[in-house]
Design a protein around this motif. Structure first.
Motif, mmCIF file in Angstrom:
data_model
loop_
_atom_site.group_PDB
_atom_site.id
_atom_site.type_symbol
_atom_site.label_atom_id
_atom_site.label_comp_id
_atom_site.label_asym_id
_atom_site.label_seq_id
_atom_site.Cartn_x
_atom_site.Cartn_y
_atom_site.Cartn_z
ATOM 1 N N ALA B 320 0.828 -1.213 0.000
ATOM 2 C CA ALA B 320 0.000 0.000 0.000
ATOM 3 C C ALA B 320 0.859 1.259 0.000
ATOM 4 O O ALA B 320 0.577 2.228 -0.714
ATOM 5 C CB ALA B 320 -0.926 -0.011 1.220
ATOM 6 N N ALA B 321 1.922 1.238 0.800
ATOM 7 C CA ALA B 321 2.799 2.416 0.863
ATOM 8 C C ALA B 321 3.492 2.633 -0.484
ATOM 9 O O ALA B 321 3.647 3.770 -0.947
ATOM 10 C CB ALA B 321 3.836 2.244 1.976
ATOM 11 N N ALA B 322 3.887 1.521 -1.104
ATOM 12 C CA ALA B 322 4.578 1.636 -2.392
ATOM 13 C C ALA B 322 3.686 2.276 -3.452
ATOM 14 O O ALA B 322 4.170 2.926 -4.381
ATOM 15 C CB ALA B 322 5.049 0.257 -2.848
ATOM 16 N N SER B 323 2.386 2.101 -3.281
ATOM 17 C CA SER B 323 1.461 2.584 -4.311
ATOM 18 C C SER B 323 1.368 4.102 -4.365
ATOM 19 O O SER B 323 0.872 4.655 -5.346
ATOM 20 C CB SER B 323 0.073 1.999 -4.065
ATOM 21 O OG SER B 323 -0.519 2.630 -2.937
ATOM 22 N N ILE B 324 1.816 4.767 -3.318
ATOM 23 C CA ILE B 324 1.591 6.223 -3.290
ATOM 24 C C ILE B 324 2.811 7.027 -3.725
ATOM 25 O O ILE B 324 2.769 8.255 -3.718
ATOM 26 C CB ILE B 324 1.119 6.709 -1.896
ATOM 27 C CG1 ILE B 324 2.186 6.425 -0.824
ATOM 28 C CG2 ILE B 324 -0.211 6.069 -1.536
ATOM 29 C CD1 ILE B 324 1.857 7.063 0.528
ATOM 30 N N VAL B 325 3.899 6.330 -4.091
ATOM 31 C CA VAL B 325 5.104 7.056 -4.521
ATOM 32 C C VAL B 325 5.550 6.583 -5.898
ATOM 33 O O VAL B 325 5.478 5.396 -6.205
ATOM 34 C CB VAL B 325 6.251 6.900 -3.497
ATOM 35 C CG1 VAL B 325 5.971 7.753 -2.271
ATOM 36 C CG2 VAL B 325 6.457 5.454 -3.102
ATOM 37 N N PRO B 326 6.029 7.513 -6.737
ATOM 38 C CA PRO B 326 6.381 7.147 -8.106
ATOM 39 C C PRO B 326 7.726 6.442 -8.244
ATOM 40 O O PRO B 326 7.985 5.825 -9.277
ATOM 41 C CB PRO B 326 6.409 8.499 -8.829
ATOM 42 C CG PRO B 326 6.730 9.490 -7.764
ATOM 43 C CD PRO B 326 6.099 8.977 -6.519
ATOM 44 N N SER B 327 8.591 6.542 -7.245
ATOM 45 C CA SER B 327 9.937 5.989 -7.392
ATOM 46 C C SER B 327 9.903 4.501 -7.710
ATOM 47 O O SER B 327 8.996 3.776 -7.305
ATOM 48 C CB SER B 327 10.723 6.197 -6.088
ATOM 49 O OG SER B 327 12.000 5.618 -6.202
ATOM 50 N N LYS B 328 10.933 4.057 -8.411
ATOM 51 C CA LYS B 328 11.096 2.622 -8.655
ATOM 52 C C LYS B 328 11.754 1.930 -7.473
ATOM 53 O O LYS B 328 12.005 0.721 -7.514
ATOM 54 C CB LYS B 328 11.948 2.401 -9.911
ATOM 55 C CG LYS B 328 11.264 2.857 -11.188
ATOM 56 C CD LYS B 328 11.869 2.188 -12.385
ATOM 57 C CE LYS B 328 11.170 2.607 -13.672
ATOM 58 N NZ LYS B 328 9.702 2.494 -13.609
ATOM 59 N N TYR B 329 12.065 2.682 -6.453
ATOM 60 C CA TYR B 329 12.773 2.129 -5.292
ATOM 61 C C TYR B 329 11.954 2.349 -4.018
ATOM 62 O O TYR B 329 11.213 3.326 -3.897
ATOM 63 C CB TYR B 329 14.152 2.787 -5.147
ATOM 64 C CG TYR B 329 15.004 2.591 -6.373
ATOM 65 C CD1 TYR B 329 15.840 1.490 -6.497
ATOM 66 C CD2 TYR B 329 14.935 3.489 -7.442
ATOM 67 C CE1 TYR B 329 16.594 1.288 -7.649
ATOM 68 C CE2 TYR B 329 15.681 3.292 -8.588
ATOM 69 C CZ TYR B 329 16.511 2.188 -8.694
ATOM 70 O OH TYR B 329 17.240 1.986 -9.829
ATOM 71 N N PHE B 330 12.151 1.457 -3.094
ATOM 72 C CA PHE B 330 11.511 1.584 -1.777
ATOM 73 C C PHE B 330 12.412 0.873 -0.784
ATOM 74 O O PHE B 330 12.902 -0.220 -1.064
ATOM 75 C CB PHE B 330 10.116 0.947 -1.789
ATOM 76 C CG PHE B 330 9.205 1.478 -0.716
ATOM 77 C CD1 PHE B 330 8.213 2.409 -1.018
ATOM 78 C CD2 PHE B 330 9.328 1.057 0.606
ATOM 79 C CE1 PHE B 330 7.363 2.910 -0.035
ATOM 80 C CE2 PHE B 330 8.497 1.562 1.603
ATOM 81 C CZ PHE B 330 7.512 2.485 1.280
ATOM 82 N N SER B 331 12.620 1.518 0.367
ATOM 83 C CA SER B 331 13.518 0.914 1.354
ATOM 84 C C SER B 331 12.740 0.227 2.464
ATOM 85 O O SER B 331 11.828 0.810 3.059
ATOM 86 C CB SER B 331 14.441 1.969 1.957
ATOM 87 O OG SER B 331 15.202 1.402 3.003
ATOM 88 N N THR B 332 13.141 -1.015 2.728
ATOM 89 C CA THR B 332 12.589 -1.735 3.873
ATOM 90 C C THR B 332 13.504 -1.627 5.089
ATOM 91 O O THR B 332 13.235 -2.255 6.117
ATOM 92 C CB THR B 332 12.373 -3.226 3.531
ATOM 93 O OG1 THR B 332 13.630 -3.798 3.146
ATOM 94 C CG2 THR B 332 11.359 -3.388 2.408
ATOM 95 N N GLY B 333 14.572 -0.832 4.957
ATOM 96 C CA GLY B 333 15.444 -0.604 6.112
ATOM 97 C C GLY B 333 16.190 -1.852 6.520
ATOM 98 O O GLY B 333 16.979 -2.391 5.761
ATOM 99 N N GLY B 334 15.944 -2.289 7.740
ATOM 100 C CA GLY B 334 16.547 -3.543 8.177
ATOM 101 C C GLY B 334 17.776 -3.392 9.060
ATOM 102 O O GLY B 334 18.456 -4.373 9.363
ATOM 103 N N ASP B 335 18.050 -2.180 9.522
ATOM 104 C CA ASP B 335 19.212 -2.005 10.399
ATOM 105 C C ASP B 335 18.821 -2.307 11.836
ATOM 106 O O ASP B 335 17.650 -2.245 12.216
ATOM 107 C CB ASP B 335 19.726 -0.569 10.311
ATOM 108 C CG ASP B 335 18.660 0.426 10.716
ATOM 109 O OD1 ASP B 335 17.560 0.382 10.121
ATOM 110 O OD2 ASP B 335 18.891 1.223 11.630
#
Lengths: 556, 556
Positions: B320-335
C-alpha cells in the motif's frame, strides 16, 4: 542508525509531568495541584501611578504572549487527558501588578543599567487557586518585569483554554548573581539589528541581563563611533553591515527595556588589524605572514600601543565610543596580545627605546590610559583574564575580569582580588565542536568537543574558590564567537543551550533549598522553555525526539 | 578568544578570484577572461516544441534567480574594482535551450524517477564572449534542468549589472554517479512539508537527485498509508504532524520536477515500536526496559517478524505504501534488528518453534516477503547494510545496499556483489558532534566528532574496491538523523556541508582531468554556493569569517 556510546550509564529516573515549567527556577516556589484557567477576559491591572512606558510595554508583551504562546503541555496527549478538569477549573480574571509601598517609580531601563549588584530584580508572585486576583509585587519596575516573565511561563494551552495545573502558586524570587550574560561577536560575521533584538528577547525570557557585545575585531569594524567614522566606513564588510549610532541606541534601549545592560567591547590592542585600513601608521604587523606567528587568527595586526599617536587615538576613540552607550561598563578586551608582533615592529621598538620602557611597561601604560579615558566617561573597565594573569599591569580591583581560557583560571583571578565573570571556553563557548574553520584543515577546533547543555549546566560557579572569594563572582555568560556563525544559525547555536547558564547564575550554585543541580530534573523544564521559544519565533533546536520531550524519563 | 589547534599545518595557497564558482564542478569546463553582462532584456528561448510544464517552470525559476539572486562576487570590494569593465562589457541577450535533434520530448519528472543508471542528466552549455546567443543542449528535459542550474551560477551582481568575468564559457557535463542523495529522518522529530520542499530546492541547486525519506521510525509514524490510516492516526506526534497522501504526492511531484527521486523508507522490523499503538499484538518487547537491552534507542519494540499476522500486515502495508510514490525504489530498512527482543518474546519463540525456523531463517523469510510485496508494486528494494553483512538473508543482486556503520564496510558489501550507496556515519552523518541527546548523559555522541565539510569532501568513493567493483557504487548521500534536529536547524545543519557529497558524486572520485579533490581549491566555490543559498532563503551557515570568504587564501 545510531549507536549508543559505551560510556552510557543507565539510570531510570522518575520525572513527573512538568507542572513546574519555569526557567530559570525561582529562588523559592510552592505549587499546588489545582487546575486554574485564565478567564477569556483576563486582564493585567498595572496598579502603578504614572507607570514608565517600558513597564507599560512589558505588561502589553506579557498579555500578548499569554494570547499567542499557545504552548501545549509537554506530556503524552499534550494535556487532552485533563480536558474535563480544565473546563471545570476556576478562572483567573486579573493579575494585579504593583510596586511595594514607598518604592520610587522608575523605569526598567534605568534600573537595568545601574552598577552590578545595585540593580533590584526581586519580585513576589502569587496565583491563588480560587480565582481571586493574582498579585505581582516588587520594589522596582525591573523586578516587575522579571515577575511578568515568570507569570508567562505558568500557563499552557489546550484548545482555547489557557491554564495551569499547579495552583495555588507562590513565588519569592531574586537572582543569585548580578551578571547573567550572553556574548555576541559581530565582527567575524555581521549580525543584523533584528537578529540582535531577537536574541535580546530570548535572553530576557530566561532573565539574562547582560549582552556583552564584542562588536569589532581584526576582521571587520562595523561600529560607527562619532568622530571616528572612518573606522567603519573603511573597516565594515559593507556599507550595509554597519551599526550606526542610531542602531546602537536602538539596541541599547531595546535591551534596557527588557532588563538587559549592553556592555560594548573594543578589543585592544591585539584584535584591531582592520583599523589599518583607515589608520595604517597606527598599526604593527598588519597582515604579516604567516599570520600564526603574529596573531591568534588571521589577519595579523595590532595597535602600536607604545606609540604616542596610537595611544592618543585609542584614548580618544574609547572616550567617543563610551559616549554612545548607557552602560556603566565598557570592555577594552586585552586578550591574545602577541608579543612577537611588537618585537618585529621597528616603530614599536623605537618607541620603547626612546621612552625607555619594556614591552610590559608600555602595555601597562597603554591600558591605564584607555581605562582612564573610560573613567572620564563614567565607565568601569572590563578586561579579559590575560590582562591580570599574563601581564604586569596595575589595575584597580573595581575592574571586571572575564575568565575564558579555562574554568580553572577563575581561582587565580580571584586570588588577585578581582571581580570576575565566568566565561570559560571549556563550558560556555557555543561555537566549539563545529570543526576547524581554516580552509585547508580537516580536523577539529581547539575547543572541541561541542559543549552540550548538560555540560554547561554542570558548571560550578564557586569551584576552587574560598568562601571569602564567593562575592567576587559576579556571574557568568555564554559566548558566541562568530567565525562559523551568522544570522543563519544564531538561534540554533545559541538556544536553548544558553538557558543553562541563565539558570546557573539566576538560581544559584545549587537549586533552591541547597539541592544540587541535576540535568534529569532540569530537562523537562528546558524542553518547555525551548518549545516556548519556538512558539515565539526563536528557532531554538530540539534537544531530543518529541517522543522524549513528552516523557523525558523514557530517554535516559 | 581562540586558540589554533596545534595540529595545524600551515600552507599558504594561491587561490584566484572565484571566476569559476560552479558547484558541483562540471565534468569539463573551459572559461575565458572576458567580461559579459546579461542584457536588461535577457530572455531564455525555450526552443522545444510542446515543452513539458515542469521544463517551462524550470526555465521560469532560472529567470527568477537571475533577477533575484543579486549575489556579489566574493572578492575584496565585491567586484566594484571591475565596475568599468562591467559597464563596458558586451551584453548577452538570449540563452537558447533545446533538445538534441531526435530526442523525445518528455518531462523532467518522468526522467527523474527512472531506474538509476538510465536517467540522462548530461548537457552542453556555451556562453560566447561576443554577446551572441548562449546555448544549452541536452538529450532530455532533465539534462536541460541541470544545465539551467549551472547557468544560474555563472552570474554575479554589481549594482544593477548581472555579469560574468569568465566568458567565453563552454561546459560539457554529466554526473559521475547516478545516486546523489540526502537522507531526512522525519520520525524522531517532524518536518513540515514546506521545510522538505526548501531542502529539495537546495538539493537541486547542487544537482542532488535522491531524497531518501526515512519517514517513520519507532518514535512516530507520520505517514498516511491508504488502508493503514490507524498507523498515523495513532502514531503521529499530533494530527498536524502527518504527511497525508496529498502531502506525499505534493513532495514527490515537487521533487521530480527538480530532478529528484524520493525513495521512501519504512524501516523494518527493528524500528517500528510506534506501530504498537494501533497494532499491539503485532509487536514484541514494546517499551521494554531497560530499552538498551532491546533496541538501539528508546523506545524498544519490533515487529513480530516470525508471526503470520505480522508478516501479512507488513506485506500489505509495504504494498500500500509503495502505491503512493512514483519511485522505482523503496527501502525496507533492516538495520539494528535486536535479537534479544525476539529471544525474550514468547510469541516469537512460539512461532519459530511451530514453524521449525531459526531466528535467521524467519528474518530471511520476512524480508523476502516484504521484498516480494514491493516487487509486485514495481519497486526495487533498498536495505541497510546489516541485511547483507550480518544476516543470512538471500537477496537478489538488484537490491540496493546502504553502507552506514563505517565507510570500510563498503568493500564487504561490494564483495558480495551488491550495488551500494555510500552513507557512512564516519563521513556523511550531519548530526554527529552535537553531543549525546539522552537526558542524563553529559558526554558526546557515538559518532562524534562533528563531520566538517572538509572531512566529507575527503571521502574516496572507490577506496578499498577493485576496479571491477567500481560499477557497484551507485553514489552516496548525506544523512540527517533528527534526534536533535527539526525545522529550527534543518538548513544550518544540512547546508552547505551536504554540498560536499553532492560534488563528490556528481564530479567524481577525482576532479576533472584526474586532478585529486582539494579543499583549498573547493573552498571559494563552496563559499559562493553557500552565499547563493542564503540569497535564496536557505539558511546555510557561514564557513568562515566574511574576511576569509572574500579571500580564502588568507585563512589557511
Amino acid at each position: 542508525m545510531v549507536r549508543i556510546s559505551s560510556s552510557l550509564v543507565l539510570v531510570v529516573a522518575l520525572v513527573s509531568a512538568p507542572c513546574r515549567a519555569v526557567w530559570p527556577n525561582p529562588k523559592a516556589m510552592t505549587t499546588g495541584s489545582t487546575f486554574l484557567q485564565l478567564s477569556p477576559s483576563f486582564t493585567i491591572n498595572l496598579a502603578v501611578t504614572s507607570p514608565p512606558s517600558d513597564l507599560t510595554a512589558a505588561v502589553a508583551r506579557t498579555k500578548g504572549f499569554l494570547a499567542t504562546d499557545k504552548l501545549e503541555r509537554l506530556v503524552p496527549g499534550r494535556g487532552s487527558a485533563d480536558s474535563a478538569k480544565i473546563t471545570a477549573a476556576k478562572q483567573l480574571a486579573r493579575l494585579t501588578v504593583s510596586l511595594a509601598s514607598g518604592s520610587a517609580v522608575t523605569s526598567i531601563s534605568s534600573e537595568a543599567v545601574k552598577a552590578l549588584g545595585s540593580r533590584v530584580e526581586a519580585y513576589n508572585l502569587t496565583v491563588p487557586a480560587d480565582g481571586s486576583d493574582a498579585t505581582l509585587k516588587a520594589q522596582t519596575s525591573l523586578g516587575l518585569l522579571r515577575g511578568l516573565t515568570t507569570f508567562e511561563q505558568l500557563w499552557h494551552t489546550l484548545g482555547n483554554a489557557t491554564y495551569t495545573t499547579s495552583a495555588p502558586i507562590a513565588i519569592q524570587d531574586a537572582p543569585a548573581f548580578p551578571y547573567r550574560g550572553f556574548m555576541l561577536d559581530t565582527a567575524r560575521n555581521f549580525f543584523p539589528v533584528a537578529d540582535i533584538k531577537r536574541t535580546l528577547d530570548a535572553m530576557s525570557w530566561v532573565k539574562m541581563n547582560v549582552l556583552h557585545w564584542h562588536v569589532v575585531d581584526s576582521q571587520s569594524f562595523p561600529l560607527v563611533i562619532p568622530g571616528f567614522e572612518e573606522l567603519s566606513t573603511q573597516g565594515a564588510y559593507s556599507p550595509t553591515k554597519i551599526y550606526s549610532v542610531a542602531d546602537v541606541q536602538d539596541i541599547t534601549s531595546y535591551a534596557a527595556a527588557r532588563g538587559i545592560d549592553v556592555i560594548v567591547e573594543i578589543d585592544s590592542p591585539g584584535h584591531m588589524s582592520v583599523i589599518s585600513k583607515s589608520h595604517p601608521t597606527l598599526m604593527a604587523c598588519v597582515e604579516a605572514t604567516p599570520w600564526s606567528n603574529f596573531a591568534a587568527e588571521p589577519p595579523a595586526g595590532q595597535l602600536r600601543m607604545a606609540s604616542d599617536d596610537a595611544i592618543s587615538f585609542a584614548n580618544a576613540m574609547f572616550k567617543a565610543a563610551a559616549s554612545i552607550v548607557p552602560s556603566k561598563y565598557f570592555s577594552t578586551g586585552g586578550d591574545e596580545v602577541n608579543s612577537n608582533c611588537y618585537t618585529q615592529d621597528t616603530v614599536t621598538q623605537a618607541a620603547l627605546k626612546s621612552k625607555n620602557l619594556t614591552f610590559e611597561q608600555a602595555l601597562s601604560n597603554f591600558v591605564s590610559g584607555t581605562h582612564k579615558s573610560l573613567a572620564t566617561a563614567g565607565k568601569t573597565p572590563v578586561v579579559w583574564e590575560e590582562m591580570v594573569l599574563d601581564h604586569t599591569i596595575t589595575l584597580p580591583n573595581t575592574t571586571v575580569v572575564l575568565v575564558w581560557q579555562s574554568s580553572t583560571n577563575a581561582a587565580a583571578v580571584a586570588k588577585k582580588g578581582f571581580q570576575l565573570v565566568h566565561a570559560p571556553s571549556d563550558f560556555f563557548y557555543l561555537d566549539c565542536g563545529a570543526g576547524e574553520w581554516l580552509g585547508n584543515d580537516i580536523g577539529n577546533s581547539w575547543c572541541d568537543p561541542f559543549k552540550t547543555w548538560q555540560k554547561m549546566y554542570s558548571f560550578q560557579p564557586f569551584q576552587n574558590l574560598t568562601t571569602a572569594q564567593h562575592s567576587l563572582v559576579l556571574g557568568g555568560q555564554n559566548l558566541l564567537w562568530a567565525e562559523q556563525s551568522d544570522a543563519s544559525n544564531l538561534d540554533s547555536i545559541a538556544w536553548p543551550r544558553s538557558a543553562a547558564s541563565a539558570e546557573i547564575f539566576w538560581t544559584g550554585a545549587n537549586q533552591p533549598n541547597g539541592v544540587p543541580r541535576n540535568s534529569t530534573e532540569a530537562l523537562p523544564r528546558l524542553h518547555d522553555i525551548r518549545f516556548r521559544m519556538v512558539q515565539r519565533g526563536v528557532k531554538a533546536i530540539a534537544l531530543q525526539p518529541e517522543y522524549c520531550a513528552l516523557q523525558p524519563s523514557k530517554c535516559t
